[in-house]
Scaffold this motif. Structure first.
Motif, short mmCIF file in Angstrom:
data_model
loop_
_atom_site.label_atom_id
_atom_site.label_comp_id
_atom_site.label_asym_id
_atom_site.label_seq_id
_atom_site.Cartn_x
_atom_site.Cartn_y
_atom_site.Cartn_z
N ARG A 66 0.83 -1.21 0.00
CA ARG A 66 0.00 0.00 0.00
C ARG A 66 0.87 1.26 0.00
O ARG A 66 0.62 2.21 -0.75
CB ARG A 66 -0.92 0.01 1.21
CG ARG A 66 -2.05 -0.99 1.13
CD ARG A 66 -2.95 -0.92 2.36
NE ARG A 66 -3.95 -1.96 2.32
CZ ARG A 66 -3.84 -3.15 2.89
NH1 ARG A 66 -2.76 -3.46 3.60
NH2 ARG A 66 -4.80 -4.04 2.78
N TYR A 67 1.89 1.26 0.83
CA TYR A 67 2.80 2.40 0.93
C TYR A 67 3.50 2.64 -0.42
O TYR A 67 3.56 3.77 -0.91
CB TYR A 67 3.82 2.16 2.04
CG TYR A 67 4.89 3.21 2.11
CD1 TYR A 67 4.59 4.50 2.58
CD2 TYR A 67 6.18 2.94 1.70
CE1 TYR A 67 5.57 5.47 2.64
CE2 TYR A 67 7.17 3.91 1.75
CZ TYR A 67 6.85 5.17 2.23
OH TYR A 67 7.82 6.13 2.27
N ARG A 68 4.00 1.57 -1.02
CA ARG A 68 4.71 1.72 -2.29
C ARG A 68 3.78 2.19 -3.41
O ARG A 68 4.18 2.97 -4.26
CB ARG A 68 5.37 0.40 -2.68
CG ARG A 68 6.56 0.06 -1.80
CD ARG A 68 7.16 -1.26 -2.21
NE ARG A 68 8.26 -1.66 -1.35
CZ ARG A 68 8.88 -2.83 -1.44
NH1 ARG A 68 8.51 -3.72 -2.36
NH2 ARG A 68 9.87 -3.12 -0.62
N THR A 73 2.10 6.83 -6.97
CA THR A 73 1.23 7.97 -7.29
C THR A 73 1.96 9.29 -7.10
O THR A 73 1.86 10.19 -7.93
CB THR A 73 -0.04 7.93 -6.42
OG1 THR A 73 -0.70 6.68 -6.61
CG2 THR A 73 -0.98 9.07 -6.76
N GLU A 74 2.73 9.40 -6.02
CA GLU A 74 3.47 10.64 -5.75
C GLU A 74 4.53 10.89 -6.82
O GLU A 74 4.73 12.02 -7.26
CB GLU A 74 4.13 10.58 -4.37
CG GLU A 74 3.13 10.64 -3.23
CD GLU A 74 3.78 10.41 -1.88
OE1 GLU A 74 5.03 10.42 -1.78
OE2 GLU A 74 3.02 10.20 -0.91
N TRP A 78 0.08 9.35 -11.31
CA TRP A 78 -0.93 8.38 -11.75
C TRP A 78 -1.11 7.35 -10.63
O TRP A 78 -0.14 6.82 -10.11
CB TRP A 78 -0.48 7.65 -13.01
CG TRP A 78 -0.22 8.54 -14.18
CD1 TRP A 78 0.90 9.28 -14.41
CD2 TRP A 78 -1.09 8.79 -15.27
NE1 TRP A 78 0.78 9.97 -15.59
CE2 TRP A 78 -0.43 9.68 -16.15
CE3 TRP A 78 -2.35 8.33 -15.62
CZ2 TRP A 78 -0.99 10.13 -17.33
CZ3 TRP A 78 -2.91 8.78 -16.81
CH2 TRP A 78 -2.24 9.68 -17.65
N SER A 79 -2.35 7.03 -10.32
CA SER A 79 -2.64 6.07 -9.25
C SER A 79 -2.88 4.67 -9.82
O SER A 79 -3.77 4.49 -10.66
CB SER A 79 -3.89 6.51 -8.48
OG SER A 79 -4.26 5.50 -7.57
N PRO A 80 -2.13 3.68 -9.33
CA PRO A 80 -2.35 2.32 -9.81
C PRO A 80 -3.67 1.71 -9.35
O PRO A 80 -4.08 0.66 -9.84
CB PRO A 80 -1.16 1.53 -9.24
CG PRO A 80 -0.49 2.40 -8.28
CD PRO A 80 -1.01 3.79 -8.44
N THR A 81 -4.36 2.37 -8.43
CA THR A 81 -5.63 1.84 -7.94
C THR A 81 -6.83 2.38 -8.72
O THR A 81 -7.95 1.94 -8.49
CB THR A 81 -5.82 2.13 -6.44
OG1 THR A 81 -5.81 3.54 -6.23
CG2 THR A 81 -4.71 1.47 -5.62
N GLU A 85 -5.95 5.23 -14.81
CA GLU A 85 -4.56 5.59 -14.55
C GLU A 85 -3.67 4.35 -14.50
O GLU A 85 -2.52 4.39 -14.93
CB GLU A 85 -4.47 6.40 -13.26
CG GLU A 85 -5.18 7.74 -13.38
CD GLU A 85 -5.19 8.55 -12.11
OE1 GLU A 85 -4.32 8.34 -11.23
OE2 GLU A 85 -6.08 9.41 -11.98
N ALA A 86 -4.22 3.24 -14.02
CA ALA A 86 -3.47 1.99 -14.00
C ALA A 86 -3.13 1.55 -15.43
O ALA A 86 -2.04 1.04 -15.69
CB ALA A 86 -4.26 0.90 -13.27
#
Length: 104
Positions: A66-68, A73-74, A78-81, A85-86
């Motif tokens: 989760r942290y990685r 995203t940072e 782009w957010s993998p969730t 964006e994934a």
């Protein structure tokens, strides 16, 4: 609509600028993190976007995954969730690996 919103489609359509952008602005910054984010993102896609499956594959705690993913995203914006964006992230991984580039 912003051109960034259509970046994956543009890259798939053969737009060289879009491909370079995905490699330069998404893939290479992930490579620069000593590979941990790249490895995690790759495992995330390989295990069907499952936190637990990714954690097992990487031999890490689910909270580490989760942290990685938050770090991805940072770093990339782009957010993998988020499915859309994934898709862009997955395409950036493919194009980056094909490019063979490992430095900014």
């Amino acid at each position: 609509m912003a051109s960034r919103d259509l970046l994956p489609e543009r890259a798939l359509a053969g737009d060289g600028h879009a491909r370079r952008h995905l490699v330069d602005e998404v893939y290479l910054p992930l490579v620069a993190t000593r590979g941990t984010l790249l490895e995690t993102l790759g495992a995330w896609f390989e295990h069907g976007a499952s936190i637990e499956g990714t954690a097992r594959a990487l031999f890490v705690h689910p909270n580490t995954v989760r942290y990685r993913l938050r770090q991805v995203t940072e770093v990339t914006g782009w957010s993998p969730t988020r499915p859309r964006e994934a898709f862009a992230l997955q395409l950036a991984l493919i194009l980056g690996r094909q490019s063979g580039r490992t430095e900014l």
